[in-house]
Design a protein around this motif. Structure first.
Motif, PDB file in Angstrom:
ATOM      1  N   UNK A  12       0.824  -1.206   0.000  1.00  0.00           N
ATOM      2  CA  UNK A  12       0.000   0.000   0.000  1.00  0.00           C
ATOM      3  C   UNK A  12       0.857   1.254   0.000  1.00  0.00           C
ATOM      4  N   UNK A  13       1.863   1.288   0.874  1.00  0.00           N
ATOM      5  CA  UNK A  13       2.740   2.463   0.917  1.00  0.00           C
ATOM      6  C   UNK A  13       3.528   2.603  -0.370  1.00  0.00           C
ATOM      7  N   UNK A  14       3.912   1.496  -0.984  1.00  0.00           N
ATOM      8  CA  UNK A  14       4.639   1.520  -2.260  1.00  0.00           C
ATOM      9  C   UNK A  14       3.765   2.192  -3.322  1.00  0.00           C
ATOM     10  N   UNK A  15       2.483   1.826  -3.370  1.00  0.00           N
ATOM     11  CA  UNK A  15       1.571   2.439  -4.334  1.00  0.00           C
ATOM     12  C   UNK A  15       1.449   3.937  -4.072  1.00  0.00           C
ATOM     13  N   UNK A  16       1.247   4.330  -2.804  1.00  0.00           N
ATOM     14  CA  UNK A  16       1.133   5.745  -2.478  1.00  0.00           C
ATOM     15  C   UNK A  16       2.385   6.509  -2.873  1.00  0.00           C
ATOM     16  N   UNK A  17       3.542   5.953  -2.598  1.00  0.00           N
ATOM     17  CA  UNK A  17       4.815   6.586  -2.950  1.00  0.00           C
ATOM     18  C   UNK A  17       4.909   6.813  -4.458  1.00  0.00           C
ATOM     19  N   UNK A  18       4.547   5.805  -5.231  1.00  0.00           N
ATOM     20  CA  UNK A  18       4.639   5.915  -6.685  1.00  0.00           C
ATOM     21  C   UNK A  18       3.581   6.841  -7.267  1.00  0.00           C
ATOM     22  N   UNK A  19       2.404   6.853  -6.708  1.00  0.00           N
ATOM     23  CA  UNK A  19       1.388   7.803  -7.169  1.00  0.00           C
ATOM     24  C   UNK A  19       1.833   9.235  -6.886  1.00  0.00           C
ATOM     25  N   UNK A  20       2.412   9.463  -5.715  1.00  0.00           N
ATOM     26  CA  UNK A  20       2.854  10.801  -5.346  1.00  0.00           C
ATOM     27  C   UNK A  20       3.971  11.308  -6.248  1.00  0.00           C
ATOM     28  N   UNK A  21       4.697  10.404  -6.883  1.00  0.00           N
ATOM     29  CA  UNK A  21       5.772  10.808  -7.803  1.00  0.00           C
ATOM     30  C   UNK A  21       5.210  11.387  -9.101  1.00  0.00           C
ATOM     31  N   UNK A  22       3.939  11.136  -9.373  1.00  0.00           N
ATOM     32  CA  UNK A  22       3.312  11.654 -10.589  1.00  0.00           C
ATOM     33  C   UNK A  22       3.038  13.148 -10.405  1.00  0.00           C
ATOM     34  N   UNK A  23       3.324  13.978 -11.408  1.00  0.00           N
ATOM     35  CA  UNK A  23       3.168  15.431 -11.247  1.00  0.00           C
ATOM     36  C   UNK A  23       1.724  15.913 -11.062  1.00  0.00           C
ATOM     37  N   UNK A  24       0.737  15.079 -11.356  1.00  0.00           N
ATOM     38  CA  UNK A  24      -0.652  15.508 -11.211  1.00  0.00           C
ATOM     39  C   UNK A  24      -1.326  14.927  -9.970  1.00  0.00           C
ATOM     40  N   UNK A  25      -0.521  14.300  -9.108  1.00  0.00           N
ATOM     41  CA  UNK A  25      -1.094  13.643  -7.930  1.00  0.00           C
ATOM     42  C   UNK A  25      -0.380  14.112  -6.670  1.00  0.00           C
ATOM     43  N   UNK A  26      -1.174  14.430  -5.657  1.00  0.00           N
ATOM     44  CA  UNK A  26      -0.654  14.747  -4.329  1.00  0.00           C
ATOM     45  C   UNK A  26      -1.158  13.670  -3.380  1.00  0.00           C
ATOM     46  N   UNK A  27      -0.238  12.925  -2.804  1.00  0.00           N
ATOM     47  CA  UNK A  27      -0.586  11.868  -1.855  1.00  0.00           C
ATOM     48  C   UNK A  27       0.392  11.947  -0.681  1.00  0.00           C
ATOM     49  N   UNK A  28       0.008  12.611   0.401  1.00  0.00           N
ATOM     50  CA  UNK A  28       0.914  12.792   1.528  1.00  0.00           C
ATOM     51  C   UNK A  28       1.411  11.473   2.098  1.00  0.00           C
ATOM     52  N   UNK A  29       2.588  11.477   2.702  1.00  0.00           N
ATOM     53  CA  UNK A  29       3.177  10.238   3.203  1.00  0.00           C
ATOM     54  C   UNK A  29       2.528   9.695   4.464  1.00  0.00           C
ATOM     55  N   UNK A  30       1.660  10.443   5.072  1.00  0.00           N
ATOM     56  CA  UNK A  30       1.047  10.010   6.320  1.00  0.00           C
ATOM     57  C   UNK A  30      -0.152   9.108   6.080  1.00  0.00           C
ATOM     58  N   UNK A  31      -0.342   8.154   6.968  1.00  0.00           N
ATOM     59  CA  UNK A  31      -1.593   7.404   7.000  1.00  0.00           C
ATOM     60  C   UNK A  31      -2.475   8.159   7.987  1.00  0.00           C
ATOM     61  N   UNK A  32      -3.426   8.921   7.487  1.00  0.00           N
ATOM     62  CA  UNK A  32      -4.201   9.817   8.333  1.00  0.00           C
ATOM     63  C   UNK A  32      -5.220   9.091   9.207  1.00  0.00           C
ATOM     64  N   UNK A  33      -5.748   7.989   8.709  1.00  0.00           N
ATOM     65  CA  UNK A  33      -6.744   7.206   9.454  1.00  0.00           C
ATOM     66  C   UNK A  33      -7.907   8.068   9.936  1.00  0.00           C
ATOM     67  N   UNK A  34      -8.225   9.118   9.195  1.00  0.00           N
ATOM     68  CA  UNK A  34      -9.224  10.099   9.618  1.00  0.00           C
ATOM     69  C   UNK A  34     -10.605   9.484   9.818  1.00  0.00           C
ATOM     70  N   UNK A  35     -11.019   8.599   8.931  1.00  0.00           N
ATOM     71  CA  UNK A  35     -12.373   8.059   8.977  1.00  0.00           C
ATOM     72  C   UNK A  35     -12.517   6.863   9.905  1.00  0.00           C
ATOM     73  N   UNK A  36     -11.438   6.448  10.532  1.00  0.00           N
ATOM     74  CA  UNK A  36     -11.450   5.254  11.371  1.00  0.00           C
ATOM     75  C   UNK A  36     -12.307   5.411  12.616  1.00  0.00           C
ATOM     76  N   UNK A  37     -12.304   6.587  13.216  1.00  0.00           N
ATOM     77  CA  UNK A  37     -12.972   6.794  14.497  1.00  0.00           C
ATOM     78  C   UNK A  37     -13.821   8.071  14.440  1.00  0.00           C
ATOM     79  N   UNK A  38     -15.121   7.927  14.632  1.00  0.00           N
ATOM     80  CA  UNK A  38     -16.040   9.075  14.527  1.00  0.00           C
ATOM     81  C   UNK A  38     -15.737  10.143  15.569  1.00  0.00           C
ATOM     82  N   UNK A  39     -15.413   9.736  16.790  1.00  0.00           N
ATOM     83  CA  UNK A  39     -15.113  10.724  17.831  1.00  0.00           C
ATOM     84  C   UNK A  39     -13.850  11.510  17.490  1.00  0.00           C
ATOM     85  N   UNK A  40     -12.833  10.818  17.007  1.00  0.00           N
ATOM     86  CA  UNK A  40     -11.588  11.497  16.631  1.00  0.00           C
ATOM     87  C   UNK A  40     -11.830  12.424  15.435  1.00  0.00           C
TER      88      UNK A  40
END
Length: 137
Positions: free
Chosen positions: A20-48
């Motif tokens: 998964x991280x390999x895919x994110x790294x390679x997508x981020x190398x594309x000039x039309x894609x922004x994919x930050x290196x962090x796993x945000x896990x934003x949607x994992x927890x409603x309270x958070x």
């Protein structure tokens, strides 16, 4: 006032030990894609999610420089402990048009990769024959 980055246009929903991280790294190398290196896990927890807020989420994409595609990755979105059905509802509510990239793989390959990692970190004894799983005896 600085312009906030847009919400993601894609989410990579992965599983551990499946490139998964390999895919994110390679997508981020594309000039039309922004994919930050962090796993945000934003949607994992409603309270958070509520505590951090939508502004916080958008601010995590500070590397955005006008790229037309913005995305994030998380292995926790598919983890059973995160209640994936609830995660999916939260994603659908906030990002109804987001594109999902699901990283799935051969469970046997993932098991072997995870076992190798556990041997490497000392959780499993070094004398375990990781390749024996695949050999027909």
């Amino acid at each position: 006032m600085a312009v906030l980055p847009p919400f993601p246009s894609f989410l990579i929903i992965g599983v551990r030990r499946n490139a998964t991280r390999w895919l994110r790294f390679n997508l981020d190398a594309h000039p039309e894609i922004c994919a930050p290196p962090l796993a945000l896990d934003f949607f994992t927890d409603a309270d958070r999610m509520a505590q951090r807020g939508l502004r916080w989420y958008r601010e995590q994409f500070t590397e955005w420089d006008g790229e037309p595609f913005v995305g994030e990755l998380s292995c926790s979105y598919s983890a059973w402990s995160s209640q994936p059905a609830q995660v999916a509802l939260r994603i659908q509510k906030l990002l109804p048009d987001v594109r999902l990239i699901a990283m799935v793989g051969n469970p046997a390959d993932r098991f072997q990769s995870n076992l190798r990692d556990r041997v490497r970190t000392g959780v499993v004894p070094r004398d375990v024959d990781v390749d024996a799983f695949y050999r027909m005896e």
